[in-house]
Design a protein around this motif. Sequence first.
Motif, PDB file in Angstrom:
ATOM      1  N   ASP A 250       0.837  -1.205   0.000  1.00  0.00           N
ATOM      2  CA  ASP A 250       0.000   0.000   0.000  1.00  0.00           C
ATOM      3  C   ASP A 250       0.871   1.254   0.000  1.00  0.00           C
ATOM      4  OD1 ASP A 250      -2.252  -1.505  -0.193  1.00  0.00           O
ATOM      5  OD2 ASP A 250      -3.098  -0.965   1.755  1.00  0.00           O
TER       6      ASP A 250
ATOM      7  N   TYR B  68      -1.887   4.766  -2.546  1.00  0.00           N
ATOM      8  CA  TYR B  68      -3.350   4.885  -2.439  1.00  0.00           C
ATOM      9  C   TYR B  68      -3.919   5.654  -3.634  1.00  0.00           C
ATOM     10  CZ  TYR B  68      -3.544   2.851   2.211  1.00  0.00           C
ATOM     11  OH  TYR B  68      -3.476   1.979   3.274  1.00  0.00           O
TER      12      TYR B  68
ATOM     13  N   ASP C  29      -5.547   4.245  -6.070  1.00  0.00           N
ATOM     14  CA  ASP C  29      -6.905   3.696  -6.220  1.00  0.00           C
ATOM     15  C   ASP C  29      -7.540   4.095  -7.551  1.00  0.00           C
ATOM     16  OD1 ASP C  29      -6.752   2.406  -3.772  1.00  0.00           O
ATOM     17  OD2 ASP C  29      -7.527   4.132  -2.685  1.00  0.00           O
ATOM     18  N   TYR C  30      -6.847   3.743  -8.630  1.00  0.00           N
ATOM     19  CA  TYR C  30      -7.302   3.936 -10.006  1.00  0.00           C
ATOM     20  C   TYR C  30      -7.064   5.351 -10.550  1.00  0.00           C
ATOM     21  CZ  TYR C  30      -9.742  -0.470  -9.107  1.00  0.00           C
ATOM     22  OH  TYR C  30     -10.042  -1.762  -8.756  1.00  0.00           O
TER      23      TYR C  30
ATOM     24  N   HIS D 229      -4.191  -1.933  -2.404  1.00  0.00           N
ATOM     25  CA  HIS D 229      -4.403  -0.664  -3.100  1.00  0.00           C
ATOM     26  C   HIS D 229      -3.557  -0.540  -4.360  1.00  0.00           C
ATOM     27  CE1 HIS D 229      -7.131   1.455  -0.323  1.00  0.00           C
ATOM     28  NE2 HIS D 229      -6.553   0.701   0.602  1.00  0.00           N
TER      29      HIS D 229
ATOM     30  N   GLU E  46      -5.726  -2.420  -8.546  1.00  0.00           N
ATOM     31  CA  GLU E  46      -6.282  -1.577  -9.605  1.00  0.00           C
ATOM     32  C   GLU E  46      -6.736  -2.350 -10.850  1.00  0.00           C
ATOM     33  OE1 GLU E  46      -4.251   2.729  -9.055  1.00  0.00           O
ATOM     34  OE2 GLU E  46      -2.956   1.252  -9.991  1.00  0.00           O
TER      35      GLU E  46
ATOM     36  N   ASN F  66      -2.008   6.599   5.938  1.00  0.00           N
ATOM     37  CA  ASN F  66      -3.055   6.506   4.912  1.00  0.00           C
ATOM     38  C   ASN F  66      -4.262   7.379   5.221  1.00  0.00           C
ATOM     39  OD1 ASN F  66      -5.298   4.740   6.318  1.00  0.00           O
ATOM     40  ND2 ASN F  66      -3.294   3.984   6.962  1.00  0.00           N
TER      41      ASN F  66
ATOM     42  N   GLU G 221      -7.403   6.543   5.097  1.00  0.00           N
ATOM     43  CA  GLU G 221      -8.561   5.834   5.635  1.00  0.00           C
ATOM     44  C   GLU G 221      -8.638   5.875   7.155  1.00  0.00           C
ATOM     45  OE1 GLU G 221      -9.030   2.535   2.062  1.00  0.00           O
ATOM     46  OE2 GLU G 221      -7.940   1.993   3.887  1.00  0.00           O
TER      47      GLU G 221
END
Length: 438
Positions: free
Chosen positions: A175, A178, A180-181, A209, A212, A358, A360
């Motif tokens: 990770d 991050y 995430d696309y 993460h 993708e 991160n 989150e």
Amino acid sequence: MMKLLLRHLLSTTLFIAGTVFAGGDYIRPPPRKTLSFPWDQKPSSQPQQVHISLAGDKHMRVTWVTNDGASPSIVEYGTSPEKYSATAQGESTKYSYLLYSSGKIHHTVIGPLQENTTYFYKCGGEGPEFQLKTPPSKFPVTFAVAGDLGQTGWTKSTLDHIDQCKYDVHLLPGDLSYADYLQHRWDTFGQLVQPLASSRPWMVTQGNHEKESIPFLKDGFVSYNSRWKMPFEESGSASNLYYSFDVAGVHFVMLGSYTPYDEYSDQYSWLKADLLKVDRRRTPWLVVLFHVPWYNSNRAHQGEGDDMMSSMEHLLYAAGVDIVFTGHVHAYERTKRVYNGKSDRCGAVHITIGDGGNREGLAHWYKQPPPEWSVFREASFGHGELKMVNSTHAYWSWHRNEDDESVQSDQVWLTSLIGSGCNTGGGSHDMRRILMAS
């Protein structure tokens, strides 16, 4: 008075819910916002997102990105500023992801290099000069460890603290960005970590993460594999998602939690072969990293590592692995030596350190009562430092980010399994028999 009462109630509630406090009434701060990166127009040929990684014995891989597709993949380097005694030619790649097209990603291996030496280097023939320091070839050697970094205010705090540590190699158990696309976040992550990652090797493995994947359109890990090439070929692996390397007297194995790991998989076969080649007289310490923890008393991500543990734990046990680092759970936890769900003097110490910063937030809630194998656990952002003092002793410390100050909150002296009576060493008949039978 009301503020004090509310603070006391919050602290008490968190404690009852299962968060372990190493710092008494320390109140954990909330997540911080994702960092913003102002647009900075650079010449298209100027190197960006520079980072380095180990690439086999006495070699280093330099990776950078340019927006100019004609930029050469060359690195000039030497031991004096602006005086380069050697030049290396590398390779380049690029990828597209839906509407995004990456810049030209350069990978150039330099060496052979002297150990414990500062080198000055320039990428692509222009741009700023960078400098790196190679790891020592003998003990002592120090590693910085932080997983689940992301790109938040707490990430920056963690990186600032790592920058103050006199370390030789950074270890990251999954990770990274991050993104995430959102592919531009890979670019901003490269920009964020460049000051550290261009000066000390970063050795990473993938997390969830990084995956993708888009069914029928995109396979997973295309961004990660394109940007963060690790020494998988140098270690006989067929995949960038698992590999091994040596530093001083430590053999590291980086495994993939998100690529097949059952007994019929390529990763499983490679792991057996790699462990059989380990010579504990040359590398007395054996350390493994992957993303999803096997021993986790946090309520977050419970059981997600069970299948991989069932497939591979006996291999690590037979080889005498000393330490396992994982991420994924956004908190810190250290175990006793453990195997097959309980304390075992020949098992590995498992350390979950998925608390780099991160977006989150932290995983606050722990199971109560704690398992007998759990020694220390706390939900805070931070990083770890592992100093291998000699072939038998290492000092581990975990440093909490407390109001932007680095506070040492957990520490322990670790003794390697060498001389313990456990099955260790590539020449061990018992270990070889067990691994070959697996």
